[in-house]
Scaffold this active site. Structure first.
Site, mmCIF file in Angstrom:
data_model
loop_
_atom_site.group_PDB
_atom_site.id
_atom_site.type_symbol
_atom_site.label_atom_id
_atom_site.label_comp_id
_atom_site.label_asym_id
_atom_site.label_seq_id
_atom_site.Cartn_x
_atom_site.Cartn_y
_atom_site.Cartn_z
ATOM 1 N N LYS A 16 0.858 -1.432 0.044
ATOM 2 C CA LYS A 16 -0.165 0.101 -0.005
ATOM 3 C C LYS A 16 0.965 1.301 0.015
ATOM 4 O O LYS A 16 2.044 1.269 0.770
ATOM 5 C CB LYS A 16 -0.942 -0.089 1.395
ATOM 6 C CG LYS A 16 -1.979 0.992 1.313
ATOM 7 C CD LYS A 16 -2.846 0.868 2.533
ATOM 8 C CE LYS A 16 -3.855 2.269 2.607
ATOM 9 N NZ LYS A 16 -4.928 1.997 3.717
ATOM 10 N N SER B 158 -9.712 1.994 2.971
ATOM 11 C CA SER B 158 -8.721 2.928 2.135
ATOM 12 C C SER B 158 -7.785 1.894 1.139
ATOM 13 O O SER B 158 -7.195 2.211 0.416
ATOM 14 C CB SER B 158 -7.911 3.827 2.683
ATOM 15 O OG SER B 158 -7.161 3.247 3.803
ATOM 16 N N SER C 44 -10.079 -0.262 7.211
ATOM 17 C CA SER C 44 -9.469 -0.144 5.794
ATOM 18 C C SER C 44 -8.709 -1.378 5.475
ATOM 19 O O SER C 44 -8.401 -1.373 4.187
ATOM 20 C CB SER C 44 -8.461 1.021 5.727
ATOM 21 O OG SER C 44 -9.238 2.321 6.040
#
Length: 485
Positions: free
Chosen positions: A79, A154, A178
């Site tokens: 990420k 996210s 997330s």
């Protein structure tokens, strides 16, 4: 069949016998990205040169006596809020479009020690603020099961990349759901560890008391292996827990006989899609047949979790993002005429609307005259939410419910209504406020879209969480299904 459909042990055996090379695995990843990422858009940046170079170096170890773990040679996505030396880390923000870190996050170092191969950086909501991956400053990510729908956020890029078969597994971060929410939306496994179990050193901070790095994988066994690799005390992280790390793989016994499950009525009531509720009840029935018992419980302060979370997380974000001022980090406005202009214009031009919204909310909650009314009160309610968990865990081994109240929603459906968007995390947020571990595993489909089952455990009892999730997974085939991109 994709090489990524093989089990970890199968890949390990093929590498050991030289039927397969690390280069084969890395090329499989880049080939698949070339085929489908135009539709999914999970990646922000690929690291092709370094990945291929690492693969060649690891291939030289094949056939030697060099020690190799099961993660050896496996392609992984990171990420884009986890810093990677020499590989741009932007947090999907224009503000950090030129940010090239000079060190690796602790989790990245641990994965390098496990000899995985980083394929690239994955898209996300800007600075991890969002639940749909539509807040990226560069482009949205799309759900591999139906590209008209969001992948969640996210960590939407992290989830979509695994679901689409672009990497073997990925890392995400979880502040209020997330990791788990996008895992549920994309039909994969996502785990948020206990706060402090995995080092946050090198994770760009959103809300420091809530953020936690965790794995996104195709199945629970892979999650156990990845968690084993990234867990552990880190003196560089002041919030790191100095505890012994158990054998997570050894905990996957497949048995839940005698296990006591609490099912909060607040997690199954108003706002939860009846079809999602039915899938969770089916899952509970499966665990019951395997020898577990479940009972309805109450966690009365859950209804305050979303309001509490957005006050606390936004307050911490307001403080953490103050460092992004056009002087020390990131892009500086070209139009500034003086120092105040540098601050004002760099932040105005660099941050997206959702980030600005949360900074303003947090700054207001921390301001003189409002601190006690909002921030301090939210901290007190957070304690009450944690006490709800403590009370249930006195009698039950795990808590189970849906991961998200509905399946994924359509791209653009909720962008004009941030409050509705925030409510998608209503079932995951309490876990972060309490700091306990939780995992989302696929438990079926509604209208062709995946549904996630959330298993929540006691602090530092990831072993039981993984055991329950694995036992359920062994009785179903949801995790074996792949989207037809």
């Amino acid at each position: 069949m994709s090489l990524f459909d093989l089990q970890l042990q199968e890949i390990h055996n093929k590498l050991r016998s030289k039927e397969l090379s690390v280069t084969d695995l890395v090329e499989q990843s880049f080939t698949r990205i070339g085929e489908v990422d135009g539709k999914v858009k999970a990646f922000l940046k690929l690291d092709e040169e370094n990945a291929r170079s690492s693969a060649r170096a690891l291939d030289e170890q094949l056939g030697t006596d060099a020690e190799r773990g099961l993660l050896f040679g496996l392609p992984i996505g990171i990420k884009d809020n986890i810093v990677t030396e020499g590989l741009t880390t932007t947090c999907a923000s224009k503000f950090l479009s030129n940010h090239n870190p000079i060190y690796d996050a602790t989790v990245v170092q641990k994965l390098k020690s496990a000899q995985t191969v980083t394929i690239g950086k994955l898209n996300m909501d800007e600075f991890a603020m969002g639940g749909s991956n539509e807040n990226s400053a560069y482009h949205p990510t799309y759900n591999p099961w139906n590209t008209d729908y969001v992948p969640g956020g996210s960590s939407g890029g992290s989830a979509a990349s695994v679901a689409a078969g672009e990497v073997y597994f990925s890392l995400g971060s979880d502040t209020g759901g997330s990791i788990r929410q996008p895992a549920a939306y994309c039909g994969i496994v996502g785990m948020k560890p206990t706060y402090g179990l995995v080092s946050r050193y090198g994770l760009v901070a959103f809300a420091s008391s809530l953020d936690q790095i965790g794995p996104l994988t195709k199945n629970v066994e892979d999650a156990a292996y990845l968690l084993q690799a990234i867990s552990g005390y880190d003196p560089k992280d002041s919030t790191s827990a100095n505890v012994d790390i158990p054998d997570y793989i050894g905990a996957l016994s497949g048995s839940v006989k005698g296990l006591r499950i609490g099912v909060p009525k607040e997690y199954m009531g108003k706002g939860v899609d009846p079809a999602v509720r039915d899938k969770v009840l089916e899952a509970l029935s499966i665990l019951e047949k395997e020898g577990a018992v479940w009972e309805e419980v109450s966690m009365p302060h859950s209804e305050y979790a979303v309001a509490t979370y957005y006050l606390l997380a936004s307050s911490e974000a307001s403080s953490n993002l103050a460092r992004f001022d056009g002087v020390r980090y990131g892009v500086r406005s070209d139009n500034a005429r003086n120092l105040l202009d540098v601050y004002h214009m760099s932040r105005s031009e660099g941050f997206g609307s959702e980030v600005k919204r949360r900074i303003m909310l947090g700054t207001y909650a921390l301001s003189s005259g409002y601190y006690d009314a909002y921030y301090l009160k939210a901290q007190k309610v957070r304690t009450l939410i944690k006490q709800d968990f403590d009370r249930v865990f006195e009698q039950y081994d795990v808590i189970i419910g849906p991961t998200a109240p509905t399946p994924a929603f359509r791209i653009g459906e909720q962008t004009a209504d941030p409050l509705t968007m925030y409510l998608n995390d209503i079932l995951t947020i309490p876990v972060n406020l309490a700091g306990v571990p939780a995992i989302s595993v696929p438990c079926g489909f509604v209208n062709g879209l995946p549904v996630g089952l959330q298993v929540i455990g006691k602090a530092l009892d990831e072993a039981t969480v993984l055991r329950v999730a694995h036992a359920f997974e062994q009785q179903t085939d949801h995790h074996l299904k792949r989207p037809a991109l």
